[in-house]
Write an enzyme that holds these catalytic residues in place. Structure first.
Site, PDB file in Angstrom:
ATOM      1  N   SER A  90       0.814  -1.220   0.000  1.00 15.84           N
ATOM      2  CA  SER A  90       0.000   0.000   0.000  1.00 15.84           C
ATOM      3  C   SER A  90       0.842   1.262   0.000  1.00 15.84           C
ATOM      4  O   SER A  90       0.345   2.331  -0.323  1.00 15.84           O
ATOM      5  CB  SER A  90      -0.940   0.005   1.207  1.00 15.84           C
ATOM      6  OG  SER A  90      -0.213  -0.123   2.416  1.00 15.84           O
ATOM      7  N   LYS A  91       2.112   1.156   0.380  1.00 17.73           N
ATOM      8  CA  LYS A  91       3.060   2.282   0.348  1.00 17.73           C
ATOM      9  C   LYS A  91       2.512   3.512   1.057  1.00 17.73           C
ATOM     10  O   LYS A  91       2.667   4.647   0.596  1.00 17.73           O
ATOM     11  CB  LYS A  91       3.468   2.612  -1.087  1.00 17.73           C
ATOM     12  CG  LYS A  91       4.142   1.447  -1.826  1.00 17.73           C
ATOM     13  CD  LYS A  91       4.550   1.849  -3.229  1.00 17.73           C
ATOM     14  CE  LYS A  91       5.256   0.716  -3.965  1.00 17.73           C
ATOM     15  NZ  LYS A  91       4.343  -0.381  -4.313  1.00 17.73           N
ATOM     16  N   ARG A  92       1.891   3.283   2.206  1.00 16.28           N
ATOM     17  CA  ARG A  92       1.348   4.397   2.981  1.00 16.28           C
ATOM     18  C   ARG A  92       2.483   5.265   3.515  1.00 16.28           C
ATOM     19  O   ARG A  92       3.583   4.780   3.742  1.00 16.28           O
ATOM     20  CB  ARG A  92       0.503   3.886   4.132  1.00 16.28           C
ATOM     21  CG  ARG A  92      -0.645   2.967   3.733  1.00 16.28           C
ATOM     22  CD  ARG A  92      -1.612   3.608   2.766  1.00 16.28           C
ATOM     23  NE  ARG A  92      -2.868   2.864   2.654  1.00 16.28           N
ATOM     24  CZ  ARG A  92      -3.772   3.064   1.731  1.00 16.28           C
ATOM     25  NH1 ARG A  92      -3.583   3.980   0.799  1.00 16.28           N
ATOM     26  NH2 ARG A  92      -4.886   2.356   1.712  1.00 16.28           N
TER      27      ARG A  92
END
Length: 277
Positions: free
Chosen positions: A94-96
């Site tokens: 998700s590469k939050r």
């Protein structure tokens, strides 16, 4: 069991460093999925069944699900893996990259809603954006470091006053300060094997590296294994998505995916053997 324990056991039990990425693009699905309201779930679980014996885990990319209003199907897919392949870790890609209570909610999304074993995060906002995930001590936090896209160099090659490129500074921060419970890993792209080797040197032998970029993006397996593996011939998770998912658009789509996963797994293992002769 912690994420790193689970990953180590999966490396050993399936004799595989291959992770299968789940990036469902309905425009590339076989024709049999037309007019199927549950197509994403049915396609992904079919891929999982076909490739599980050749992989060390699965990496669903959340944007492919969210853009199709398929978050509930994603939750069902994660539950399917937990039920039928509980020994294989799930990395939610998700590469939050936010801070404070927002990051806390992103952590709950990954670890409670989807029950992922690990999640990818963006370190651009510093430790504040990483700390909320560290509270989940059994979970993995995989931090972007040297990404496989060409434009990653725009920022990742920016130099500190001492000449250290930013991506190596990130690697050092994670290894020396942020990895408080031994739960962190790094994303390092297969398209840059020299950088993989430098990251491995900085972080030591035990930190897992998630390596995208083989297959459709053209990363070299032998160079990747040579640069990233530790002395035990493990330490890396090599992700392949499109080359496996869309190996065939015909009725043999599952068989083709299984064959591509096996071929990739075997190529990785052959590279490991060559390096340890």
């Amino acid at each position: 069991m912690t994420f790193t324990d689970k990953l180590s056991k999966a490396w050993e039990s399936n004799h595989s460093l291959l992770m299968v990425g789940l990036d469902p693009d309905i425009n590339r699905f076989p024709e049999i999925f037309q007019n199927n309201n549950n197509a994403i779930y049915d396609f992904c679980t079919g891929i999982i069944d076909a490739t599980a014996e050749f992989s060390c885990g699965f990496k669903p990319q959340i944007a492919y699900f969210a853009s199709q209003h398929a978050e509930e199907q994603l939750a069902g897919i994660c539950e399917y893996i937990k039920k039928y392949y509980p020994h294989l870790p799930i990395i939610l890609d998700s590469k939050r990259g936010d801070i404070g209570t927002t990051a806390e909610h992103y952590a709950k999304e990954a670890f409670e809603r989807y029950r992922a074993d690990a999640v990818t995060v963006n370190p651009y906002m510093g430790f504040d954006s990483i700390e909320p995930y560290l509270a989940w001590e059994e979970k993995g936090i995989i931090i972007l470091c040297r990404t496989s896209n060409p434009g990653g160099s725009d920022l990742q090659f920016a130099q500190l006053d001492d000449g250290t490129p930013l991506y190596l500074h990130v690697a050092r921060l994670v290894a020396e300060k942020w990895n408080q419970h031994g739960q962190c890993g790094l994303v390092v792209g297969a398209t840059f094997p020299n950088e993989i080797a430098q990251v491995r040197q900085v972080v030591g032998a035990n930190m897992p590296l998630l390596i995208p970029g083989i297959g459709a993006q053209g990363g070299d397996i032998l160079a990747t294994v040579k640069a990233g593996c530790n002395t035990q011939g493990t330490g890396i998770v090599i992700n392949s998505s499109r080359a496996i998912l869309y190996a065939s658009a015909g009725t043999d789509w599952k068989e083709a995916a299984a064959n591509m996963a096996k071929t990739t797994r075997d190529a990785i293992n052959k590279a490991r053997e060559l390096l340890h002769q």
